[in-house]
Design a protein around this motif. Structure first.
Motif, mmCIF file in Angstrom:
data_model
loop_
_atom_site.group_PDB
_atom_site.id
_atom_site.type_symbol
_atom_site.label_atom_id
_atom_site.label_comp_id
_atom_site.label_asym_id
_atom_site.label_seq_id
_atom_site.Cartn_x
_atom_site.Cartn_y
_atom_site.Cartn_z
ATOM 1 N N PRO A 1 0.807 -1.231 0.000
ATOM 2 C CA PRO A 1 0.000 0.000 0.000
ATOM 3 C C PRO A 1 0.837 1.277 0.000
ATOM 4 O O PRO A 1 0.381 2.320 -0.422
ATOM 5 N N PHE A 2 2.063 1.211 0.509
ATOM 6 C CA PHE A 2 2.919 2.412 0.520
ATOM 7 C C PHE A 2 4.383 1.963 0.502
ATOM 8 O O PHE A 2 4.690 0.793 0.751
ATOM 9 N N VAL A 3 5.255 2.889 0.180
ATOM 10 C CA VAL A 3 6.699 2.595 0.196
ATOM 11 C C VAL A 3 7.272 3.158 1.494
ATOM 12 O O VAL A 3 7.256 4.383 1.695
ATOM 13 N N PRO A 4 7.727 2.287 2.426
ATOM 14 C CA PRO A 4 8.260 2.812 3.695
ATOM 15 C C PRO A 4 9.433 3.753 3.451
ATOM 16 O O PRO A 4 10.177 3.589 2.470
ATOM 17 N N ALA A 5 9.585 4.716 4.359
ATOM 18 C CA ALA A 5 10.633 5.735 4.195
ATOM 19 C C ALA A 5 12.012 5.107 4.002
ATOM 20 O O ALA A 5 12.815 5.584 3.206
ATOM 21 N N ALA A 6 12.277 3.986 4.715
ATOM 22 C CA ALA A 6 13.605 3.366 4.619
ATOM 23 C C ALA A 6 13.880 2.820 3.214
ATOM 24 O O ALA A 6 15.026 2.637 2.839
ATOM 25 N N PHE A 7 12.845 2.539 2.442
ATOM 26 C CA PHE A 7 13.027 2.023 1.082
ATOM 27 C C PHE A 7 12.963 3.141 0.032
ATOM 28 O O PHE A 7 13.326 2.926 -1.115
ATOM 29 N N SER A 8 12.432 4.277 0.449
ATOM 30 C CA SER A 8 12.084 5.314 -0.535
ATOM 31 C C SER A 8 13.307 5.845 -1.289
ATOM 32 O O SER A 8 14.368 6.071 -0.725
ATOM 33 N N ASN A 9 13.107 6.072 -2.568
ATOM 34 C CA ASN A 9 14.167 6.619 -3.416
ATOM 35 C C ASN A 9 13.814 8.005 -3.920
ATOM 36 O O ASN A 9 14.329 8.422 -4.963
ATOM 37 N N GLU A 10 12.960 8.692 -3.197
ATOM 38 C CA GLU A 10 12.562 10.026 -3.631
ATOM 39 C C GLU A 10 13.801 10.909 -3.804
ATOM 40 O O GLU A 10 14.645 10.983 -2.906
ATOM 41 N N GLY A 11 13.932 11.528 -4.938
ATOM 42 C CA GLY A 11 15.070 12.422 -5.195
ATOM 43 C C GLY A 11 16.332 11.714 -5.646
ATOM 44 O O GLY A 11 17.327 12.356 -5.979
ATOM 45 N N ASN A 12 16.319 10.378 -5.653
ATOM 46 C CA ASN A 12 17.512 9.652 -6.108
ATOM 47 C C ASN A 12 17.528 9.537 -7.641
ATOM 48 O O ASN A 12 16.520 9.759 -8.298
ATOM 49 N N GLN A 13 18.688 9.144 -8.165
ATOM 50 C CA GLN A 13 18.889 9.170 -9.613
ATOM 51 C C GLN A 13 19.163 7.768 -10.156
ATOM 52 O O GLN A 13 19.885 6.985 -9.533
ATOM 53 N N LEU A 14 18.617 7.504 -11.327
ATOM 54 C CA LEU A 14 18.910 6.230 -11.996
ATOM 55 C C LEU A 14 20.172 6.405 -12.825
ATOM 56 O O LEU A 14 20.284 7.364 -13.592
ATOM 57 N N VAL A 15 21.107 5.475 -12.656
ATOM 58 C CA VAL A 15 22.341 5.527 -13.453
ATOM 59 C C VAL A 15 22.674 4.136 -13.982
ATOM 60 O O VAL A 15 22.250 3.122 -13.431
ATOM 61 N N SER A 16 23.437 4.128 -15.058
ATOM 62 C CA SER A 16 24.080 2.893 -15.500
ATOM 63 C C SER A 16 25.451 2.919 -14.841
ATOM 64 O O SER A 16 26.230 3.861 -15.068
ATOM 65 N N LEU A 17 25.772 1.932 -14.002
ATOM 66 C CA LEU A 17 27.032 1.990 -13.251
ATOM 67 C C LEU A 17 28.242 1.970 -14.187
ATOM 68 O O LEU A 17 29.245 2.610 -13.913
#
Ligand code: SF4
Length: 550
Positions: free
Chosen positions: A99-115
């Motif tokens: 139902p929700f994404v817990p704060a500890a899992f949240s990726n708000e503001g994070n960036q997707l990259v190809s390593l």
């Protein structure tokens, strides 16, 4: 003794991943601010920087902002910002959204990259700063003097299968330095040798691992939005195996998908490649991938022991950074930011050592203290019991992990098998179930692929005529591979290796056939081998995968 050319540096970094590149760049900038000049070199076994870097990856930019605040202006290859996030639990055909994404899992503001692209960009920045980069160069063996690591010996080039010099033979170099920084990634072969050379009294818990198989796909527009992220539990794993998958949309038409399966000597009967293929057969994935095409594939082990399994971070003449030290937060499914933070504090330690011309163990130990005082350690501390919670299975794990979100650091008793016999007996049924699944799987070449088909998309290559880099003693092959392991586990190396390197042939007589030139350098075999008889050594530098988008 073999005569070798020797080169000397002030600081030598082994491995060109985010931890060591961050460290080298930060150190160079600190030195430049004081108008000091030192020789800094970075070596990597890949044929170009980024060739062996494989990850999801969602980047938390906290560490990058600390040491490289102008990363965006300098063209850092960010694919997308995370715009939405879901967690799913899959059964064979159904999907259930959390139902929700817990704060500890949240990726708000994070960036997707190809390593691999991110690593190549960091290497370019390091080069611009005047750091010397040597690709195609593997650290094969440590070199010590008077109880201290003073150098490394690089790979011999031009030996044939039997170990005899060919016409192009060049002995490995001796690279010496005042301090050597080890950042080889998960299950590094140099760090393993250092642990034997300089045994420590500091006892960390044994490291835990998973093998991630990753694919990059081009898909038709309309299925996903750029920056969309999905974390997935459940199918195809049974509840007693830890793991899970992801979908990250770099753009509406370019996506990264992957699946991690926990591995270890106590659970050698597994096939991370098969799990990835079956994962894609679930309707959630199959619908997204329909009409698309696989463009790159790879595999790599990932550490998951967290805080309990961090080895000593320094020794006489060396520091250990990034995933070599197991700096991965399994709860947040990320470690690049922790790796870079370890690189930053390592650079600060090295800077002080160079300023004082003091490279003693006492001076180097301040790296451990600095790391322990950092936000990276605090983050690992908060997540220290997350992975352990799943030792009693997925459902107990989810419950415990949920409780940990409310009560961070809650400690849970674990249910790991107490002895090897127990594991072997409980493994008989598992083996039967596994073989049925395996035999029932036929790749279609559209959605699902064989190991060879995936290998073709990994860019893997090696010089064929060189000594086999997977070392198993002939007596162990006879007594263990062809007898004991065959009876107890039906030779799991044939299954857990994602690149079909291991084959048991029966004609003209039973034998273990190795195809080392297929090797993805993932290290699964060394970790999952139930008898500890496989040693992964470095092949000629430049061998291995050639990731570009992973
Ligand atoms: Fe991975 Fe290579 Fe070992 Fe296969 S042989 S499991 S590809 S390291």
């Amino acid at each position: 003794m073999q005569e070798r050319e020797a080169l000397e540096f002030d600081i030598l970094f082994v491995g060109a991943g985010p931890a060591n590149l961050a460290s080298a760049i930060h150190l160079q900038r600190l030195l430049q601010r004081q108008s000091l000049e030192c020789s800094i070199a970075v070596i990597d076994k890949g044929r170009y920087t980024g060739a062996h870097l494989l990850s999801g990856a969602i980047l938390d930019t906290r560490a990058l902002e600390e040491f490289f605040p102008d990363y965006r202006e300098k063209g850092c290859p960010i694919e997308a910002e995370v715009i939405s996030e879901n967690i799913w639990f899959l059964t064979g055909k159904k999907k259930f959204s959390f139902p929700f994404v817990p704060a500890a899992f949240s990726n708000e503001g994070n960036q997707l990259v190809s390593l691999s692209r991110f690593g190549a960009w960091m290497a370019e920045q390091a080069d611009n700063e005047g750091i010397q980069l040597f690709d195609n160069t593997a650290a094969s063996a440590p070199y010590s003097e008077n109880g201290r690591l003073t150098g490394i010996i690089t790979d011999n080039k031009g030996l044939d299968r039997e170990g005899n010099p060919k016409a192009n033979f060049e002995p490995g170099l001796l690279l010496k330095a005042k301090v050597i920084v080890i950042g080889e990634g998960s299950d590094g072969s140099l760090l393993r040798q250092l642990a034997q050379l300089f045994p420590s009294e500091q006892n960390a818990a044994p490291q835990r691992y998973g093998t991630g198989v990753k694919e990059t796909w081009r898909i038709p527009e309309g299925g996903l939005k750029q920056g969309e992220v999905h974390h997935i539990f459940g199918y195809p794993l049974s509840p007693d195996t830890y793991g899970g998958g992801w979908i990250y949309a770099f753009s509406p038409t370019l996506i990264s998908i992957g699946f991690v399966t926990s591995i270890g000597p106590s659970s050698p009967v597994c096939d991370p490649h098969l799990n990835m293929q079956r994962f894609k057969q679930h309707p959630l994935l199959a619908e997204i991938l329909e009409g698309g095409s696989l463009i790159e594939s790879g595999a790599r082990t990932i550490t998951s022991g967290g805080l309990d399994s961090i080895p000593p971070l320094c020794g006489p003449g060396f520091l250990v950074t990034g995933e070599s030290a197991g700096l991965v937060n399994t709860q947040r499914q990320k470690g690049i930011h922790l790796a870079m933070k370890s690189g930053i504090v390592a650079a600060e330690t090295l800077f002080e050592a160079l300023l004082h011309d003091d490279f003693s163990v006492e001076r180097l130990k301040s790296y451990e203290e600095r790391f322990k005082s950092s936000w990276a350690y605090e983050e690992l501390h908060a997540a220290r019991n997350y992975r352990k919670a799943f030792d009693q299975g997925l459902y107990t794990g989810l419950l415990n992990a949920g409780l940990q979100l409310k009560f961070p650091g809650l400690s849970i008793a674990t249910g790991i098998a107490k002895n090897r016999d127990e594991k072997t007996k409980s493994g008989a049924k598992k083996l039967q179930r596994f073989m049925l699944e395996k035999e029932g799987f036929k790749p279609d070449g559209i959605l699902t692929f064989s190991k060879d088909q995936n290998l073709y998309r990994s860019g893997t290559m090696h010089e064929e005529n060189q000594p086999c880099h997977l070392v198993i003693k002939p007596e162990d092959i006879a007594a263990i591979c062809l007898k004991r392991c065959r009876e107890e586990f039906a030779n799991p190396c044939q299954h857990f290796c994602p690149a079909s390197v291991y084959e048991i042939v029966t004609e003209p007589q039973p034998a273990l056939k190795l195809n080392p030139s297929n090797c993805l350098h993932c290290k699964t075999c060394e970790i999952a081998d139930p008898y500890g008889i496989i040693t992964w050594t470095t092949p000629e530098g430049g061998g291995g995968p050639g990731y570009k988008l992973s």
